[in-house]
Scaffold this motif. Structure first.
Motif, short mmCIF file in Angstrom:
data_model
loop_
_atom_site.label_atom_id
_atom_site.label_comp_id
_atom_site.label_asym_id
_atom_site.label_seq_id
_atom_site.Cartn_x
_atom_site.Cartn_y
_atom_site.Cartn_z
N GLY A 193 57.30 9.79 -40.71
CA GLY A 193 56.43 9.05 -41.63
C GLY A 193 56.68 9.43 -43.07
O GLY A 193 56.66 8.57 -43.97
N GLN A 237 55.91 -3.59 -40.09
CA GLN A 237 55.20 -2.35 -40.41
C GLN A 237 54.31 -1.91 -39.25
O GLN A 237 54.22 -0.72 -38.92
N ASP A 270 54.44 1.60 -37.13
CA ASP A 270 53.28 2.49 -37.26
C ASP A 270 53.05 3.38 -36.04
O ASP A 270 52.56 4.50 -36.17
N LYS A 283 50.87 7.45 -40.46
CA LYS A 283 50.71 6.57 -41.61
C LYS A 283 50.07 7.27 -42.81
O LYS A 283 50.11 6.75 -43.93
#
Length: 433
Positions: A97, A213, A217, A222
Motif C-alpha cells: 500500500g 482501485q 484495495d 488503504k
C-alpha cells in the motif's frame, strides 16, 4: 486402457502439473478477455474512422499521438519503479500500500509537468493542420480526463498483476470497452467531431479507474501514506529511465510527427487508420505483460532460469508475428474494406504498418523483461542508437509521403529491436553462475 490411465495418473502427479494447469487457465482466461477487449477497442476505432470526416480523423490521430507522448513523460519510469518496489513486498499489505500511495503521489506531479509541456505543442500542431483555435482548445481539454485515468491505471494495475488476480482485472477492462463502444456509437452519428471522439475515449477510463482501485484495495492497506524511503528508491529508477522517456516522447511516434509537419492532414488520417490493424497486437502485449512479465520479475537471479524464460517469451512473439503477417497478406483487400473507401488503396502500406507493429512488439517485450528486473539501458546509448535509426533514413526516403514515412518507421523499429534485445541477453549472460 490401463496403460493410458497410468500415464494420466503419472502426469497429474508430476510436481509441475498444478503450476502448468494454473498457467494454462490464466492464459485462456486472459487471452479470451483480451480478445474481447481488443475487439471492442477495434470496433470503437473503426466506428470513429468511418464516421469522422478524413480531416477530423487526422486531428483525432494527432491528439492520440500527443496523448501517447504525454503518457510517456507523465509516467517517466514511475510504473517501472512501482513494479520493481512492489515485487519486493507484494505479500505485505501495508508495504505494498505504501508503494502504491507513493507512486500515485509522484504521478500527480509528473502529470502536471507533462500537461504543461505538451498541451501548447498539441495546439500548435492542430492549428498547423488547419484546425481552428476553438477546435484546438476543445481537443486539448478533452484529452485531460483520459490522460489522468490512464496514468493511474498503469500504477494501480501493478497490485492485482503481482497477485495474479487476473479475472477482476479482465472484467474491468471489458466493461470499459463496452462503455466506450456505447458512448462512441451514441455520439459519433450526431456529433462527428474529433474532440467528441477524444472525450468518448476518456470518460469510460475514469469509471474503469474507480473500479480498478476497488480491485487493488483488497491487497493493500488503504490507510498507508507515501513513504519517503520508497519514493527515494522509485526516483532512482526514474532518474535512469527519464532521459530515455523524454527522448521517446519525440521519437516514439516519429511517423505521425513527421507526416503532420511535412505531409498533409489526409496523410495523418491514413497513417492513423492503418495503425488500427497494428494495434491488434495489443492483445499479445497485454497478455504477456499481465502473465509473463510479473512472473519474470519474481524469478531467481539465475542465468539459466532467466535465459530460458527470455527465449520462451520471444519465441511466442515471433510465432504470433509470422501468423499475423500471413493473415494480413492473404486478407488485405477484405481488411481495407473495413476502413472504408477513403483507405481502400493502401494494401502495401497496411502490410508494412503491421510489420512495423510486430517488430515494435518484440522490442517492447524485450524492454519489459529488462525493466521488470530493474535493468535500465544507459540513456545516452539509447538516445544515440535511436537518433541514428530516426535520422539516417531521411537521406533515402521522401518523408512527405505515407510510404516514405513508413520506411522511416521500419528502420527506427529495427534499431530499437536490436538494442533492447541485445541488452537483455547481455545483462543475463553477465550474471555469475
Amino acid at each position: 486402457m490401463i496403460k493410458k490411465n497410468n500415464l494420466v495418473t503419472q502426469f497429474k502427479q508430476h510436481p509441475k502439473y498444478g503450476a502448468v494447469l494454473n498457467l494454462g487457465k490464466m492464459i485462456s482466461i486472459t487471452g479470451g478477455a483480451q480478445i474481447i477487449v481488443q475487439a471492442l477497442g477495434f470496433a470503437s476505432g473503426i466506428l470513429i474512422i468511418r464516421l469522422l470526416p478524413v480531416e477530423e480523423y487526422g486531428l483525432y490521430t494527432l491528439a492520440n499521438t500527443l496523448m501517447g507522448a504525454m503518457m510517456v513523460l507523465g509516467d517517466g519510469g514511475l510504473s517501472t519503479g512501482v513494479m520493481s518496489q512492489g515485487a519486493k513486498v507484494w505479500q505485505n499489505k501495508e508495504k505494498l500500500g505504501a508503494v502504491l500511495a507513493t507512486g500515485l503521489d509522484l504521478r500527480r506531479k509528473f502529470a502536471i509537468v507533462s500537461l504543461t509541456i505538451f498541451i501548447p505543442i498539441l495546439i500548435y500542431l492542430l492549428i498547423h493542420n488547419n484546425a481552428s483555435w476553438l477546435t484546438s482548445i476543445l481537443i486539448s481539454i478533452s484529452l485531460i480526463p483520459g490522460f489522468y485515468a490512464a496514468l493511474s491505471d498503469c500504477l494501480i494495475e501493478m497490485v492485482p498483476k503481482l497477485h495474479q488476480d487476473i479475472i477482476p482485472l479482465q472484467k474491468n477492462q471489458i466493461s470499459v470497452g463496452i462503455f466506450r463502444l456505447i458512448i462512441i456509437g451514441l455520439t459519433m452519428f450526431i456529433f462527428p467531431w474529433a474532440f467528441i471522439a477524444v472525450l468518448a475515449n476518456g470518460i469510460p477510463r475514469i469509471f474503469g479507474n474507480i473500479k480498478l482501485q476497488k480491485i487493488a484495495d483488497k491487497f493493500i492497506d488503504k490507510t498507508t501514506k507515501p513513504d519517503p524511503v520508497i519514493q527515494k528508491e522509485i526516483i532512482k529508477i526514474v532518474q535512469r529511465i527519464l532521459p530515455g522517456s523524454i527522448y521517446f516522447c519525440l521519437s516514439g511516434q516519429i511517423t505521425i510527427w513527421v507526416i503532420s509537419i511535412f505531409g498533409t492532414t489526409v496523410g495523418v488520417a491514413q497513417l492513423g487508420a492503418l495503425g488500427r490493424f497494428a494495434m491488434l497486437l495489443n492483445i499479445f502485449t497485454v497478455l504477456i505483460n499481465t502473465l509473463i512479465i510479473p512472473r519474470f520479475a519474481r524469478l531467481e537471479l539465475r542465468k539459466k532460469v532467466l535465459l530460458k524464460a527470455s527465449f520462451y517469451t520471444i519465441s511466442i512473439v515471433v510465432t504470433i508475428s509470422v501468423l499475423l503477417l500471413l493473415f494480413v497478406s492473404i486478407f488485405s483487400n477484405q481488411l481495407l474494406l473495413i476502413l472504408g473507401n477513403s483507405y481502400k488503396d493502401l494494401k502495401n502500406e497496411m502490410l508494412l504498418s503491421v510489420l512495423i507493429g510486430c517488430i515494435n512488439l518484440g522490442s517492447t517485450i524485450f524492454s519489459y523483461l529488462s525493466l521488470s528486473r530493474g535493468w535500465v539501458i544507459n540513456p545516452i546509448l539509447m538516445i544515440i542508437f535511436n537518433l541514428f535509426g530516426s535520422i539516417f533514413p531521411f537521406f533515402f526516403v521522401d518523408v512527405s509521403t505515407l510510404n516514405g514515412v513508413l520506411m522511416l518507421s521500419l528502420f527506427s523499429a529495427l534499431c530499437g529491436f536490436l538494442l533492447n534485445g541485445s541488452y537483455i541477453f547481455f545483462k543475463i549472460l553477465r550474471l555469475v553462475k
